[in-house]
Design a protein around this motif. Sequence first.
Motif, PDB file in Angstrom:
ATOM      1  N   VAL A   1      12.340  10.979  -1.098  1.00 47.13           N
ATOM      2  CA  VAL A   1      13.206  11.116  -2.199  1.00 47.13           C
ATOM      3  C   VAL A   1      13.685  12.548  -2.204  1.00 47.13           C
ATOM      4  CG1 VAL A   1      13.995  10.990  -4.720  1.00 47.13           C
ATOM      5  CG2 VAL A   1      12.178   9.190  -3.405  1.00 47.13           C
ATOM      6  N   LEU A   2      14.957  13.051  -2.483  1.00 49.40           N
ATOM      7  CA  LEU A   2      15.465  14.310  -2.342  1.00 49.40           C
ATOM      8  C   LEU A   2      16.098  14.631  -3.658  1.00 49.40           C
ATOM      9  CD1 LEU A   2      15.784  16.951  -0.868  1.00 49.40           C
ATOM     10  CD2 LEU A   2      18.150  16.275  -0.060  1.00 49.40           C
ATOM     11  N   GLU A   3      15.943  15.709  -4.377  1.00 45.73           N
ATOM     12  CA  GLU A   3      16.764  15.959  -5.771  1.00 45.73           C
ATOM     13  C   GLU A   3      17.238  17.191  -5.373  1.00 45.73           C
ATOM     14  OE1 GLU A   3      13.569  14.064  -9.183  1.00 45.73           O
ATOM     15  OE2 GLU A   3      13.361  16.091  -8.487  1.00 45.73           O
ATOM     16  N   ILE A   4      18.715  16.986  -5.498  1.00 43.58           N
ATOM     17  CA  ILE A   4      19.743  18.331  -5.579  1.00 43.58           C
ATOM     18  C   ILE A   4      20.290  18.199  -6.732  1.00 43.58           C
ATOM     19  CG2 ILE A   4      19.549  18.047  -3.025  1.00 43.58           C
ATOM     20  CD1 ILE A   4      22.222  16.594  -3.187  1.00 43.58           C
ATOM     21  N   ASN A   5      21.053  19.341  -6.941  1.00 37.51           N
ATOM     22  CA  ASN A   5      21.844  19.383  -8.217  1.00 37.51           C
ATOM     23  C   ASN A   5      22.817  18.414  -8.260  1.00 37.51           C
ATOM     24  OD1 ASN A   5      21.249  22.099  -9.378  1.00 37.51           O
ATOM     25  ND2 ASN A   5      21.826  22.922  -7.465  1.00 37.51           N
ATOM     26  N   GLY A   6      22.954  17.893  -9.671  1.00 37.36           N
ATOM     27  CA  GLY A   6      23.709  16.857 -10.071  1.00 37.36           C
ATOM     28  C   GLY A   6      25.496  17.138  -9.555  1.00 37.36           C
ATOM     29  N   GLY A   7      26.099  16.004  -9.016  1.00 41.09           N
ATOM     30  CA  GLY A   7      27.400  15.890  -8.324  1.00 41.09           C
ATOM     31  C   GLY A   7      27.355  16.586  -7.219  1.00 41.09           C
ATOM     32  N   LEU A   8      26.329  17.207  -6.504  1.00 35.48           N
ATOM     33  CA  LEU A   8      26.583  17.511  -5.175  1.00 35.48           C
ATOM     34  C   LEU A   8      26.623  16.539  -4.099  1.00 35.48           C
ATOM     35  CD1 LEU A   8      26.674  19.973  -3.466  1.00 35.48           C
ATOM     36  CD2 LEU A   8      24.217  20.214  -3.557  1.00 35.48           C
ATOM     37  N   SER A   9      26.085  15.522  -4.118  1.00 37.49           N
ATOM     38  CA  SER A   9      25.991  14.392  -3.072  1.00 37.49           C
ATOM     39  C   SER A   9      27.733  14.056  -3.283  1.00 37.49           C
ATOM     40  CB  SER A   9      25.217  12.931  -3.534  1.00 37.49           C
ATOM     41  OG  SER A   9      25.576  12.676  -4.859  1.00 37.49           O
ATOM     42  N   ASP A  10      28.249  13.836  -4.340  1.00 39.71           N
ATOM     43  CA  ASP A  10      29.730  13.528  -4.155  1.00 39.71           C
ATOM     44  C   ASP A  10      30.407  14.572  -3.497  1.00 39.71           C
ATOM     45  OD1 ASP A  10      29.762  10.984  -5.385  1.00 39.71           O
ATOM     46  OD2 ASP A  10      30.046  11.565  -7.336  1.00 39.71           O
ATOM     47  N   LYS A  11      30.457  15.806  -4.042  1.00 40.75           N
ATOM     48  CA  LYS A  11      30.859  16.860  -3.459  1.00 40.75           C
ATOM     49  C   LYS A  11      30.865  16.885  -1.862  1.00 40.75           C
ATOM     50  CE  LYS A  11      31.124  21.936  -3.408  1.00 40.75           C
ATOM     51  NZ  LYS A  11      30.267  23.316  -4.293  1.00 40.75           N
ATOM     52  N   LEU A  12      29.690  16.499  -1.309  1.00 36.33           N
ATOM     53  CA  LEU A  12      29.321  16.626   0.075  1.00 36.33           C
ATOM     54  C   LEU A  12      29.685  15.319   0.811  1.00 36.33           C
ATOM     55  CD1 LEU A  12      25.784  18.261  -0.042  1.00 36.33           C
ATOM     56  CD2 LEU A  12      28.050  19.215   0.737  1.00 36.33           C
ATOM     57  N   GLY A  13      29.961  14.300   0.166  1.00 37.03           N
ATOM     58  CA  GLY A  13      30.524  12.859   0.569  1.00 37.03           C
ATOM     59  C   GLY A  13      29.251  12.190   1.199  1.00 37.03           C
ATOM     60  N   LEU A  14      28.096  12.228   0.431  1.00 45.53           N
ATOM     61  CA  LEU A  14      27.044  11.766   1.251  1.00 45.53           C
ATOM     62  C   LEU A  14      27.062  10.003   0.762  1.00 45.53           C
ATOM     63  CD1 LEU A  14      23.921  13.996   0.144  1.00 45.53           C
ATOM     64  CD2 LEU A  14      24.849  13.915   2.611  1.00 45.53           C
ATOM     65  N   MET A  15      26.567   9.252   1.785  1.00 45.77           N
ATOM     66  CA  MET A  15      26.793   7.830   1.818  1.00 45.77           C
ATOM     67  C   MET A  15      25.429   7.269   2.251  1.00 45.77           C
ATOM     68  SD  MET A  15      30.851   7.473   3.076  1.00 45.77           S
ATOM     69  CE  MET A  15      30.383   7.944   4.579  1.00 45.77           C
ATOM     70  N   LYS A  16      25.230   5.850   1.679  1.00 48.06           N
ATOM     71  CA  LYS A  16      24.309   5.367   2.438  1.00 48.06           C
ATOM     72  C   LYS A  16      24.412   4.932   3.935  1.00 48.06           C
ATOM     73  CE  LYS A  16      23.618   1.688  -1.075  1.00 48.06           C
ATOM     74  NZ  LYS A  16      23.938   0.378  -1.486  1.00 48.06           N
ATOM     75  N   GLY A  17      23.398   5.205   4.666  1.00 49.19           N
ATOM     76  CA  GLY A  17      23.471   5.187   6.057  1.00 49.19           C
ATOM     77  C   GLY A  17      23.429   6.626   6.627  1.00 49.19           C
ATOM     78  N   ASP A  18      23.695   7.582   5.985  1.00 50.40           N
ATOM     79  CA  ASP A  18      23.691   9.156   6.407  1.00 50.40           C
ATOM     80  C   ASP A  18      22.292   9.267   6.489  1.00 50.40           C
ATOM     81  OD1 ASP A  18      26.408   9.362   6.184  1.00 50.40           O
ATOM     82  OD2 ASP A  18      26.359  10.491   4.283  1.00 50.40           O
ATOM     83  N   TYR A  19      21.922  10.275   7.327  1.00 48.16           N
ATOM     84  CA  TYR A  19      20.495  10.458   7.371  1.00 48.16           C
ATOM     85  C   TYR A  19      20.002  12.056   7.431  1.00 48.16           C
ATOM     86  CZ  TYR A  19      21.558  11.672  12.463  1.00 48.16           C
ATOM     87  OH  TYR A  19      21.955  12.401  13.523  1.00 48.16           O
ATOM     88  N   MET A  20      18.932  12.260   7.308  1.00 42.28           N
ATOM     89  CA  MET A  20      18.277  13.630   7.257  1.00 42.28           C
ATOM     90  C   MET A  20      17.222  13.833   8.161  1.00 42.28           C
ATOM     91  SD  MET A  20      15.131  13.801   5.207  1.00 42.28           S
ATOM     92  CE  MET A  20      13.891  12.726   4.445  1.00 42.28           C
ATOM     93  N   THR A  21      17.111  15.343   8.318  1.00 36.35           N
ATOM     94  CA  THR A  21      15.917  15.546   9.325  1.00 36.35           C
ATOM     95  C   THR A  21      15.313  16.835   8.502  1.00 36.35           C
ATOM     96  OG1 THR A  21      17.091  17.229  10.567  1.00 36.35           O
ATOM     97  CG2 THR A  21      16.739  14.962  11.378  1.00 36.35           C
ATOM     98  N   TYR A  22      14.036  17.043   8.593  1.00 32.19           N
ATOM     99  CA  TYR A  22      13.320  18.095   8.057  1.00 32.19           C
ATOM    100  C   TYR A  22      12.340  18.904   8.800  1.00 32.19           C
ATOM    101  CZ  TYR A  22       9.512  15.240   6.335  1.00 32.19           C
ATOM    102  OH  TYR A  22       8.339  14.631   6.443  1.00 32.19           O
ATOM    103  N   GLU A  23      11.955  19.933   8.502  1.00 33.29           N
ATOM    104  CA  GLU A  23      10.807  20.780   9.301  1.00 33.29           C
ATOM    105  C   GLU A  23      10.195  21.471   8.094  1.00 33.29           C
ATOM    106  OE1 GLU A  23      12.130  23.756  11.421  1.00 33.29           O
ATOM    107  OE2 GLU A  23      13.611  24.624  10.068  1.00 33.29           O
ATOM    108  N   SER A  24       8.933  21.366   8.237  1.00 33.25           N
ATOM    109  CA  SER A  24       8.013  22.254   7.243  1.00 33.25           C
ATOM    110  C   SER A  24       7.941  23.805   7.917  1.00 33.25           C
ATOM    111  CB  SER A  24       6.590  21.709   6.928  1.00 33.25           C
ATOM    112  OG  SER A  24       5.848  22.286   6.091  1.00 33.25           O
ATOM    113  N   LEU A  25       7.827  24.661   6.869  1.00 37.32           N
ATOM    114  CA  LEU A  25       7.522  26.087   7.209  1.00 37.32           C
ATOM    115  C   LEU A  25       5.984  26.418   6.800  1.00 37.32           C
ATOM    116  CD1 LEU A  25      10.748  27.660   5.781  1.00 37.32           C
ATOM    117  CD2 LEU A  25      10.227  26.831   8.290  1.00 37.32           C
ATOM    118  N   ILE A  26       5.373  25.359   6.271  1.00 40.61           N
ATOM    119  CA  ILE A  26       3.982  25.508   5.645  1.00 40.61           C
ATOM    120  C   ILE A  26       2.965  24.403   6.597  1.00 40.61           C
ATOM    121  CG2 ILE A  26       4.548  26.471   3.377  1.00 40.61           C
ATOM    122  CD1 ILE A  26       4.041  23.584   2.339  1.00 40.61           C
ATOM    123  N   ASP A  27       1.923  24.583   6.433  1.00 38.57           N
ATOM    124  CA  ASP A  27       0.938  23.417   7.066  1.00 38.57           C
ATOM    125  C   ASP A  27       0.548  22.539   6.022  1.00 38.57           C
ATOM    126  OD1 ASP A  27       0.842  24.788   9.490  1.00 38.57           O
ATOM    127  OD2 ASP A  27      -0.877  26.442   8.821  1.00 38.57           O
TER     128      ASP A  27
END
Length: 180
Positions: free
Chosen positions: A154-180
């Motif tokens: 689950v990712l929490e971002i500022n309200g309204g930003l998902s619409d501004k970016l046009g995020l939709m079902k099926g879009d995907y994410m990758t992430y990397e950790s800078l800590i252990d």
Amino acid sequence: MDFFRKHFINILVGILILVTLASVLPRFFSNDESLPQQVAVSNEIKEYIPPFEHEGNLSFYRKDSTLIKTFSIEFARTERETELGLMYRKSMNENEGMLFVFHDEKPRSFWMKNTYIPLDIIYLNKDKQIVSIAKNAEPLSETSRPSEGEAMYVLEINGGLSDKLGLMKGDYMTYESLID
């Protein structure tokens, strides 16, 4: 006389033990991981606002692998971090977010208790694809905002930003950790 003196000393020792226990036990049973809502600073009461900690980077991509946006993220991995989430924050930069990482995939539900900023709550499955977005979750609301499918992230971002970016079902994410 010795009888009264002996009982007086026993009563005095009992009172000293009670006073000592009263001052020590609260510290012994307190949860050191809990964050105070207020901190006393030089005779003033100031609010405690947890600082953002850049612990990793997360990027969203369209289904065709086109990069949408990269965020600096803070992780919520432990039970305590998950419970606290973004509570007590007064603001968050547009390129920041908090990623909740769970050990299993199942329906999830979040609320906004003690959260002062509106959030978009993005639910992602084990394949890191968006399954649903709870948009502009109302600050301080205890209304449950459930996922529309099973989620492991689950990712929490500022309200309204998902619409501004046009995020939709099926879009995907990758992430990397800078800590252990």
